[in-house]
Write an enzyme that holds these catalytic residues in place. Structure first.
Site, PDB file in Angstrom:
ATOM      1  N   ALA A  78     -33.396  34.482 -10.553  1.00 25.52           N
ATOM      2  CA  ALA A  78     -33.176  35.925 -10.370  1.00 25.52           C
ATOM      3  C   ALA A  78     -33.554  36.726 -11.617  1.00 25.52           C
ATOM      4  O   ALA A  78     -33.910  37.913 -11.508  1.00 25.52           O
ATOM      5  CB  ALA A  78     -31.719  36.174  -9.992  1.00 25.52           C
ATOM      6  N   ARG A  93     -28.013  24.808  -2.036  1.00 18.70           N
ATOM      7  CA  ARG A  93     -28.131  26.257  -1.963  1.00 18.70           C
ATOM      8  C   ARG A  93     -29.277  26.636  -1.031  1.00 18.70           C
ATOM      9  O   ARG A  93     -30.435  26.337  -1.320  1.00 18.70           O
ATOM     10  CB  ARG A  93     -28.420  26.771  -3.367  1.00 18.70           C
ATOM     11  CG  ARG A  93     -28.782  28.215  -3.441  1.00 18.70           C
ATOM     12  CD  ARG A  93     -29.403  28.537  -4.801  1.00 18.70           C
ATOM     13  NE  ARG A  93     -29.699  29.954  -4.874  1.00 18.70           N
ATOM     14  CZ  ARG A  93     -30.635  30.478  -5.645  1.00 18.70           C
ATOM     15  NH1 ARG A  93     -31.360  29.713  -6.432  1.00 18.70           N
ATOM     16  NH2 ARG A  93     -30.840  31.771  -5.638  1.00 18.70           N
ATOM     17  N   ARG A 147     -40.858  37.413   0.663  1.00 12.78           N
ATOM     18  CA  ARG A 147     -39.419  37.666   0.790  1.00 12.78           C
ATOM     19  C   ARG A 147     -39.108  39.149   0.522  1.00 12.78           C
ATOM     20  O   ARG A 147     -39.986  39.990   0.627  1.00 12.78           O
ATOM     21  CB  ARG A 147     -38.672  36.723  -0.143  1.00 12.78           C
ATOM     22  CG  ARG A 147     -38.971  35.244   0.185  1.00 12.78           C
ATOM     23  CD  ARG A 147     -38.203  34.308  -0.698  1.00 12.78           C
ATOM     24  NE  ARG A 147     -36.760  34.496  -0.547  1.00 12.78           N
ATOM     25  CZ  ARG A 147     -35.858  34.026  -1.408  1.00 12.78           C
ATOM     26  NH1 ARG A 147     -36.255  33.341  -2.471  1.00 12.78           N
ATOM     27  NH2 ARG A 147     -34.570  34.240  -1.209  1.00 12.78           N
ATOM     28  N   PRO A 200     -30.568  30.919 -13.345  1.00 13.41           N
ATOM     29  CA  PRO A 200     -29.280  30.898 -12.649  1.00 13.41           C
ATOM     30  C   PRO A 200     -29.344  30.380 -11.215  1.00 13.41           C
ATOM     31  O   PRO A 200     -30.301  30.647 -10.490  1.00 13.41           O
ATOM     32  CB  PRO A 200     -28.827  32.366 -12.671  1.00 13.41           C
ATOM     33  CG  PRO A 200     -30.049  33.152 -12.977  1.00 13.41           C
ATOM     34  CD  PRO A 200     -30.932  32.266 -13.793  1.00 13.41           C
ATOM     35  N   ASN A 201     -28.299  29.642 -10.876  1.00 13.70           N
ATOM     36  CA  ASN A 201     -28.054  29.101  -9.533  1.00 13.70           C
ATOM     37  C   ASN A 201     -28.922  27.889  -9.178  1.00 13.70           C
ATOM     38  O   ASN A 201     -28.715  27.257  -8.142  1.00 13.70           O
ATOM     39  CB  ASN A 201     -28.210  30.187  -8.456  1.00 13.70           C
ATOM     40  CG  ASN A 201     -27.265  31.346  -8.686  1.00 13.70           C
ATOM     41  OD1 ASN A 201     -26.055  31.141  -8.765  1.00 13.70           O
ATOM     42  ND2 ASN A 201     -27.786  32.557  -8.845  1.00 13.70           N
ATOM     43  N   ASN A 203     -38.811  28.475 -14.359  1.00 11.54           N
ATOM     44  CA  ASN A 203     -38.380  29.142 -13.134  1.00 11.54           C
ATOM     45  C   ASN A 203     -37.201  30.031 -13.549  1.00 11.54           C
ATOM     46  O   ASN A 203     -36.071  29.543 -13.654  1.00 11.54           O
ATOM     47  CB  ASN A 203     -37.949  28.146 -12.059  1.00 11.54           C
ATOM     48  CG  ASN A 203     -37.563  28.863 -10.766  1.00 11.54           C
ATOM     49  OD1 ASN A 203     -37.406  30.089 -10.744  1.00 11.54           O
ATOM     50  ND2 ASN A 203     -37.414  28.107  -9.690  1.00 11.54           N
ATOM     51  N   TYR A 244     -34.996  26.951  -0.314  1.00 13.57           N
ATOM     52  CA  TYR A 244     -35.299  26.275  -1.580  1.00 13.57           C
ATOM     53  C   TYR A 244     -35.519  24.773  -1.452  1.00 13.57           C
ATOM     54  O   TYR A 244     -35.853  24.123  -2.452  1.00 13.57           O
ATOM     55  CB  TYR A 244     -34.191  26.567  -2.596  1.00 13.57           C
ATOM     56  CG  TYR A 244     -34.074  28.052  -2.911  1.00 13.57           C
ATOM     57  CD1 TYR A 244     -35.125  28.731  -3.511  1.00 13.57           C
ATOM     58  CD2 TYR A 244     -32.931  28.781  -2.582  1.00 13.57           C
ATOM     59  CE1 TYR A 244     -35.043  30.084  -3.782  1.00 13.57           C
ATOM     60  CE2 TYR A 244     -32.836  30.141  -2.850  1.00 13.57           C
ATOM     61  CZ  TYR A 244     -33.902  30.785  -3.448  1.00 13.57           C
ATOM     62  OH  TYR A 244     -33.826  32.128  -3.720  1.00 13.57           O
ATOM     63  N   HIS A 291     -41.915  29.394  -8.955  1.00 14.12           N
ATOM     64  CA  HIS A 291     -40.882  29.721  -7.964  1.00 14.12           C
ATOM     65  C   HIS A 291     -41.015  28.744  -6.810  1.00 14.12           C
ATOM     66  O   HIS A 291     -42.127  28.528  -6.311  1.00 14.12           O
ATOM     67  CB  HIS A 291     -41.052  31.152  -7.437  1.00 14.12           C
ATOM     68  CG  HIS A 291     -40.939  32.169  -8.527  1.00 14.12           C
ATOM     69  ND1 HIS A 291     -39.733  32.570  -9.037  1.00 14.12           N
ATOM     70  CD2 HIS A 291     -41.894  32.823  -9.240  1.00 14.12           C
ATOM     71  CE1 HIS A 291     -39.938  33.447 -10.003  1.00 14.12           C
ATOM     72  NE2 HIS A 291     -41.238  33.611 -10.156  1.00 14.12           N
ATOM     73  N   GLU A 348     -45.089  30.109 -14.895  1.00 12.88           N
ATOM     74  CA  GLU A 348     -43.922  30.554 -14.122  1.00 12.88           C
ATOM     75  C   GLU A 348     -43.965  29.879 -12.750  1.00 12.88           C
ATOM     76  O   GLU A 348     -45.010  29.859 -12.097  1.00 12.88           O
ATOM     77  CB  GLU A 348     -44.005  32.077 -13.970  1.00 12.88           C
ATOM     78  CG  GLU A 348     -42.913  32.693 -13.121  1.00 12.88           C
ATOM     79  CD  GLU A 348     -43.086  34.208 -12.983  1.00 12.88           C
ATOM     80  OE1 GLU A 348     -44.024  34.788 -13.599  1.00 12.88           O
ATOM     81  OE2 GLU A 348     -42.308  34.813 -12.230  1.00 12.88           O
TER      82      GLU A 348
HETATM   83  C1  DQA Z   1     -36.655  31.641  -7.156  1.00  9.74           C
HETATM   84  C2  DQA Z   1     -36.876  32.979  -6.450  1.00  9.74           C
HETATM   85  C3  DQA Z   1     -35.955  34.052  -6.988  1.00  9.74           C
HETATM   86  O1  DQA Z   1     -36.189  35.287  -6.338  1.00  9.74           O
HETATM   87  C4  DQA Z   1     -34.507  33.661  -6.768  1.00  9.74           C
HETATM   88  O2  DQA Z   1     -33.657  34.618  -7.358  1.00  9.74           O
HETATM   89  C5  DQA Z   1     -34.199  32.285  -7.242  1.00  9.74           C
HETATM   90  C6  DQA Z   1     -35.182  31.221  -7.102  1.00  9.74           C
HETATM   91  C7  DQA Z   1     -37.468  30.495  -6.521  1.00  9.74           C
HETATM   92  O3  DQA Z   1     -37.551  29.455  -7.144  1.00  9.74           O
HETATM   93  O4  DQA Z   1     -37.984  30.641  -5.412  1.00  9.74           O
HETATM   94  O5  DQA Z   1     -33.070  32.015  -7.659  1.00  9.74           O
HETATM   95  O6  DQA Z   1     -37.062  31.771  -8.505  1.00  9.74           O
END
Ligand code: DQA
Length: 157
Positions: A83, A24, A114, A16-17, A80, A29, A107, A105
């Site tokens: 959240a 964003r 964080r 998501p997002n 990825n 990011y 990020h 995985e």
């Molecule tokens: C994320 C880190 C997560 O905590 C966050 O909710 C994201 C992006 C990252 O790529 O750094 O949406 O996965």
């Protein structure tokens, strides 16, 4: 026949997002868009003679369905979970159905630097590798790792 980059694509999943990447919170990011990252992944896979199947969803169940697809037709998964990393037992359970499939995985941000709630990831319990804090380049590292593990029988142990 074992699935490798030569005979099956790498599934690259984004949670998501991440469709808003570039706009964003770029200070966290980065400025690359998801299309930029897709191109980066395609290039990294092509260097190994492979291809990517690159997807994004804001919906947990859709990500679960796509993991089931990868279980049968892809040579590995780079994910990825965004959240959902921190909340989704469903995504962990789906990954746990992918016996022997390499899972990495990724990020973009360093989740350990964080907020406390980002420090735990359910997905990490199944991931063969975890990359955090390397920005978009982390995806290319993920592709490299899947290329190294696919078909070797060394993943998912
Ligand atoms: C994320 C880190 C997560 O905590 C966050 O909710 C994201 C992006 C990252 O790529 O750094 O949406 O996965």
């Amino acid at each position: 026949m074992p699935r490798t980059l030569a005979n099956a694509p790498i599934m690259i999943l984004n949670g998501p997002n991440l469709n808003l990447l570039g706009r964003r919170q770029p200070e966290i990011y980065g400025h690359d868009t998801l299309s930029d990252i897709e191109a980066l992944c395609a290039k990294a896979a092509a260097a190994h003679g492979g291809t990517v199947d690159f997807r994004q969803s804001n919906h947990e169940g859709e990500l679960v369905d796509w993991i089931h697809e990868a279980r049968l037709g892809h040579c590995g998964i780079v994910i990825n979970p965004a959240a959902y990393s921190h909340t989704s037992v469903a995504i962990l359970d789906a990954l746990n159905t992918c016996d022997g499939l390499p899972v990495v995985e990724v990020h973009l941000s360093n989740i350990h630097r964080r907020e406390e709630f980002r420090h735990h990831s359910y997905v990490s319990r199944r991931a063969d590798g975890v990359i955090a804090g390397c920005g978009a380049q982390g995806y290319a590292f993920g592709v490299e790792r899947v290329a190294a593990l696919a078909g070797t029988g060394r993943a998912g142990a």
